[in-house]
Motif scaffolding. Sequence first.
Motif, PDB file in Angstrom:
ATOM      1  N   LEU A 107       1.152  -1.231   0.492  1.00  0.00           N
ATOM      2  CA  LEU A 107      -0.212   0.249  -0.083  1.00  0.00           C
ATOM      3  C   LEU A 107       0.664   1.481  -0.498  1.00  0.00           C
ATOM      4  N   SER A 108       2.322   1.343   1.006  1.00  0.00           N
ATOM      5  CA  SER A 108       3.018   1.836   0.799  1.00  0.00           C
ATOM      6  C   SER A 108       3.918   1.828   0.646  1.00  0.00           C
ATOM      7  N   ALA A 109       5.532   3.067   0.740  1.00  0.00           N
ATOM      8  CA  ALA A 109       6.437   2.316   1.215  1.00  0.00           C
ATOM      9  C   ALA A 109       7.062   3.886   1.109  1.00  0.00           C
ATOM     10  N   ARG A 110       7.521   3.981   2.890  1.00  0.00           N
ATOM     11  CA  ARG A 110       8.422   5.095   3.006  1.00  0.00           C
ATOM     12  C   ARG A 110       9.672   5.126   3.643  1.00  0.00           C
ATOM     13  N   TRP A 111      10.489   6.037   2.946  1.00  0.00           N
ATOM     14  CA  TRP A 111      11.553   5.881   3.749  1.00  0.00           C
ATOM     15  C   TRP A 111      11.614   6.639   4.627  1.00  0.00           C
ATOM     16  N   GLU A 115      16.679   6.090  10.771  1.00  0.00           N
ATOM     17  CA  GLU A 115      16.657   4.584  11.034  1.00  0.00           C
ATOM     18  C   GLU A 115      17.074   3.917   9.158  1.00  0.00           C
ATOM     19  N   LEU A 116      17.887   4.430   8.506  1.00  0.00           N
ATOM     20  CA  LEU A 116      17.866   4.374   7.212  1.00  0.00           C
ATOM     21  C   LEU A 116      17.387   2.984   6.686  1.00  0.00           C
ATOM     22  N   HIS A 117      15.582   3.546   6.259  1.00  0.00           N
ATOM     23  CA  HIS A 117      14.959   1.703   6.313  1.00  0.00           C
ATOM     24  C   HIS A 117      13.851   2.342   5.256  1.00  0.00           C
ATOM     25  N   TRP A 118      13.178   0.999   4.636  1.00  0.00           N
ATOM     26  CA  TRP A 118      12.081   1.600   4.625  1.00  0.00           C
ATOM     27  C   TRP A 118      10.894   1.270   5.183  1.00  0.00           C
ATOM     28  N   VAL A 119      10.130   1.331   5.671  1.00  0.00           N
ATOM     29  CA  VAL A 119       8.588   1.706   6.182  1.00  0.00           C
ATOM     30  C   VAL A 119       7.967   0.892   4.960  1.00  0.00           C
ATOM     31  N   VAL A 120       7.666  -0.536   4.437  1.00  0.00           N
ATOM     32  CA  VAL A 120       6.198  -1.047   3.933  1.00  0.00           C
ATOM     33  C   VAL A 120       5.109  -1.474   4.763  1.00  0.00           C
ATOM     34  N   GLU A 121       3.713  -0.510   4.496  1.00  0.00           N
ATOM     35  CA  GLU A 121       2.438  -1.133   4.669  1.00  0.00           C
ATOM     36  C   GLU A 121       1.915  -2.062   3.406  1.00  0.00           C
TER      37      GLU A 121
END
Length: 519
Positions: A107-111, A115-121
């Motif tokens: 649904l979404s991917a946010r940098w 934390e230098l990582h992607w948050v993927v919902e």
Amino acid sequence: MGQHKHVRVAVIGSGFAGIGAAVRLRREGITDFVVLERADSVGGTWRDNEYPGCACDVPSHLYSFSFAPNPDWPRTFSGQPYIRAYLEDVVDTFGIGSHLRLGREVLSARWDTAELHWVVETGGRGPGPTTYTADVVVSAGGPLSDPKTPDIPGLADFPGPVFHTARWDHDVDLRGKRVAVIGTGASAIQVVPAIQPEVGHLTLFQRTPPWVMPRHDRDITRFERAAHRAVPATGALRRRGLWTIRELQVQAFTRHPGELGVVEAIARRHLAKAIGDPDLRARLTPSYRIGCKRILLSNTYYPALARPNVDVVTSGLAEVRGSELVGADGSTAEVDAIVLGTGFHVTDMPIAERVTGAAGRTLAETWRGSGMRSLRGATVDGFPNWMTIIGPNTGLGNSSMILMIEAQLDYLADYLRKLGSLDRGGKGRRAALDARPGAVRAWNDHVQDRMARTVWNTGGCTSWYMDSSGRNTTIWPGTTAEFRRATLRVDPAEYDIVRQEPAAAPAPAHAPAAKEAVR
């Protein structure tokens, strides 16, 4: 709040690109990854496109992974069920099943800069976490993932079934029905001859006629298959020959479009042989240079159009009034069902709306105005540790996309190696790689400069290769060998290193992180 899990790599999509990425990750010794798939099974476009007659227009021995040859292709151009089964077999052979997360749509991917990582919902009915964090995200959904529905007045109020070729409704019985097919692309020219014998009447709405060449398809003999099983080198040699022929053809598309006149003459003879009616033949003859749009292959399309239960409306569909379809020339047709062969969101991929980079802007916003652009078809400035397989200007007009996918997998592998070395040498601080804006700009200027003289830009047509501003952001203007050389290794000069800030002073979510040149 949903469940959460952190992984080294999150792959989006399980078509050829996603499965190929998964195999390559395992070969690189990376097992901490997931493949997020919105459907309930793998296969990508070869799962979704189940329309009658669906097959590939690239020979099967070339349209397959070099690391997973299939000696048992039944035909030179195998149909959709065989290609889907091949992908499922690759998943089993290389042990990818445990990494699949089916029924999980991104649904979404946010940098997250701090934390230098992607948050993927994710959403959907699939089991497992709904939120993933990932050091790297590989977008492998592909450009032929999201069907495009035309904006035609009255279409939403049509009383009968309406469906896209990529979402074929198997519950609809078309036998004896009056059916309209909208579009004349690769899917439509396969659907039309497949359903023409059983429908009551078929009306084809054509805006632009395609160039159609003979399809040299045949059964692969038992002897050939036995030879490929017993001596794998024979299959490799066959693949090499198919690849070589297509590499030699590239200059006609990219540098000397005038050489395509011979091909055009063959296509004209193919049309004349099947269509005796001079009026229909004239309406089916393109006015643009062959190759400007994708050249289609079929031995059955023209004969189907010549049958008495088929009409061709060459002005395109302008309006739908109840069950009556109205062409732009005022012609009308009463139909019971509508099949949309209207293509996909290629230059405006919906996934771009769901990806938010370091500056808090989506990928779609970044590309708005300038069109899709990336570095070597893979990475985008402002989107650290994000890589696209089959990205901008990686498409082909005459050969196998699997060759381009494998080239990008080489690039992915080297990217991850360099990223791993940065993490190990970062004194406890994690790192990310961000493409330099100047490198992205230079690469795309180079690609567009080469594109300017190609048949895709000079052939006099309007194709799905072009975006809304007339920029060709889809096709690679060179050979597959050139692209492979260009993506064999990551050039450190084209990237900045983004270092994680010390824990005592975390950066805001969208604040610029510390950068340094890649050494």
